[in-house]
Design an enzyme around this catalytic site. Structure first.
Site, PDB file in Angstrom:
ATOM      1  N   LYS A   1       0.836  -1.210   0.000  1.00  0.00           N
ATOM      2  CA  LYS A   1       0.000   0.000   0.000  1.00  0.00           C
ATOM      3  C   LYS A   1       0.865   1.251   0.000  1.00  0.00           C
ATOM      4  O   LYS A   1       0.537   2.254  -0.631  1.00  0.00           O
ATOM      5  CB  LYS A   1      -0.929  -0.002   1.216  1.00  0.00           C
ATOM      6  CG  LYS A   1      -2.109  -0.942   1.072  1.00  0.00           C
ATOM      7  CD  LYS A   1      -3.111  -0.745   2.190  1.00  0.00           C
ATOM      8  CE  LYS A   1      -4.336  -1.634   1.955  1.00  0.00           C
ATOM      9  NZ  LYS A   1      -5.337  -1.475   3.013  1.00  0.00           N
ATOM     10  N   ARG A   2       1.972   1.173   0.703  1.00  0.00           N
ATOM     11  CA  ARG A   2       2.863   2.326   0.787  1.00  0.00           C
ATOM     12  C   ARG A   2       3.490   2.657  -0.562  1.00  0.00           C
ATOM     13  O   ARG A   2       3.766   3.810  -0.872  1.00  0.00           O
ATOM     14  CB  ARG A   2       3.957   2.044   1.824  1.00  0.00           C
ATOM     15  CG  ARG A   2       4.921   3.196   2.067  1.00  0.00           C
ATOM     16  CD  ARG A   2       5.914   2.831   3.149  1.00  0.00           C
ATOM     17  NE  ARG A   2       6.667   1.641   2.793  1.00  0.00           N
ATOM     18  CZ  ARG A   2       7.734   1.653   1.985  1.00  0.00           C
ATOM     19  NH1 ARG A   2       8.139   2.784   1.435  1.00  0.00           N
ATOM     20  NH2 ARG A   2       8.393   0.540   1.724  1.00  0.00           N
TER      21      ARG A   2
END
Length: 426
Positions: free
Chosen positions: A199-200
């Site tokens: 997600k990062r």
């Protein structure tokens, strides 16, 4: 007939990796005059949700993909039970409690991967495979093989993380006497840090990219470039044109690296190529959601504002953030820019500029520049000494579009009001 399938699980939203798998399947089917099947792998009854399915379907359509047939595995449990029972009766499987388990014959399994070439598996390390679990539901590999066979899938195009499943599934094909399809395992997508996409580093839902103001044509273009290239160093290409050039054998084996900055750059290029009217059309839902406009918005004013930002905005969300001062008086202010530029020695010039603008019967780009330059000459300041302070007072930012074009789009009333209020709170 070439038949491929995209088989998402509705236990979460459609992410970048899944979207690319769907896209390469869809492009291959279109390029070969074949069919693309959508199969919803919803055998996990507890985790599968209709909201996830709806988001997956909506995201695929938004990206420009359709499908020829659609199936849900939850409707096919009787079929799985029937074939598992058949293997049991033939002595190819056995029962352990309520579970049905396939006997794995020790052998060497070879496949020719359309991307990777020959891959050899030794089944010595593969344990007997559960087909039907004790709760009556099929395992992933068994349902996958059953559906691919009965739906006459000719090519299985999926991520390389599925390579370890391939020999297990081939053993199931052999036990059932089904024809084994051709395989193509797509390279992984890595983050810029070299690790698995997270997600990062960009592994968020397609719907999140939509909310951030990325255009579908830009996102689908970028997904294509994650493992494939149209050639000749071409980076921008429409989906229709890409289909004509697409070859599965030209997909890279090496992992693709996802770059949010590259995606933003590509998105900005698409925005630049659009007409002002087109950018206004796609911006309206964002402006409405932010409550920047209502049903009685001034289209011409919107076009003037968009014209200022069309060549300098990566996403539609960035446009809203950078142009907030056009729509609200309580806009965000860069405190550093305020402290640096709105100094007391500018106060008198601001009051004069506001007064002289108010006296103008007509206010446009030409007039705003004339009044500004006349004041600069009168005050003895240089234009550069006043440009940034005026910009900060009017917009809250020390960077942006041309000052005079921005002033004209903001309008005489707002310009005068903000110039006079610039020093009131200091």
């Amino acid at each position: 007939m070439i038949r491929v399938r995209f088989a998402p699980s509705p236990t979460g939203y459609l992410h970048i990796g899944g979207a690319r798998t769907a896209l390469f399947n869809w492009m291959y089917a279109k390029a070969q005059g074949g069919q693309c099947i959508l199969r919803i792998e919803d055998t996990d009854r507890e985790r599968s949700k209709e909201e996830f399915l709806e988001e997956i379907l909506t995201s695929m359509k938004w990206l420009g993909m359709d499908w020829d047939e659609m199936y849900r595995q939850s409707d096919r449990f009787d079929i799985y039970r029937q074939y598992a029972t058949k293997l049991l009766e033939e002595g190819k499987a056995y029962k352990d409690g309520a579970a049905i388990i396939l006997k794995i014959e020790k052998q060497e399994v070879k496949i020719y991967d359309l991307i990777r070439g020959e891959i050899v598996f030794d089944t010595e390390t593969i344990k007997d495979q559960v087909l039907m679990k004790s709760d009556g539901s099929p395992t992933y590999s068994f349902a996958c093989v059953m559906d691919d066979a009965l739906m006459e899938i000719s090519h299985v195009i999926r991520g390389e993380d599925h390579i370890s499943n391939t020999p297990k599934q081939i053993m199931i094909y052999q036990a059932l006497g089904f024809k084994v399809p051709k395989f193509a395992h797509l390279p992984l997508i890595l983050g810029e840090d070299g690790g698995r996409l997270s997600k990062r580093t960009g592994a968020v839902a397609v719907s999140d990219y939509k909310k951030q103001g990325f255009l579908p044509q830009a996102l689908v273009n970028y997904l294509m470039l994650l493992g494939w290239s149209p050639g000749n160093n071409q980076e921008m290409i429409t989906l229709k044109a890409a289909v004509k050039k697409f070859s599965i054998k030209k997909i890279n084996k090496a992992a693709a690296v996802f770059s949010l900055e590259k995606l933003k750059w590509l998105n900005s290029q698409y925005i630049k190529q659009m007409s002002v009217s087109e950018v206004v059309n796609v911006s309206i839902p964002f402006l409405r959601e932010a409550k920047y406009i209502d049903d009685n918005y001034d289209r011409k004013r919107l076009e003037n504002i968009v014209q200022l930002y069309k060549s300098r905005t990566p996403t539609l969300a960035d446009f809203l953030e950078r142009a907030d001062y056009f729509f609200v008086d309580d806009f965000s202010v860069d405190e550093g820019a305020k402290d640096k530029h709105l100094t007391e020695d500018k106060k008198e010039a601001f009051q004069k500029l506001g007064q002289q603008i108010e006296e103008q019967a007509r206010f446009d780009v030409k007039v705003s520049e004339q009044v500004f330059r006349a004041l600069v000459e009168e005050s003895g300041m240089s234009a550069s000494e006043l440009v940034h302070p005026v910009r900060v007072a009017l917009t809250g930012k020390d960077v942006g579009p041309g000052l005079f074009e921005m002033m004209a789009a903001l309008g005489k009333e707002k310009v005068v009001q903000r110039l006079r209020a610039a020093f009131l709170k200091r």
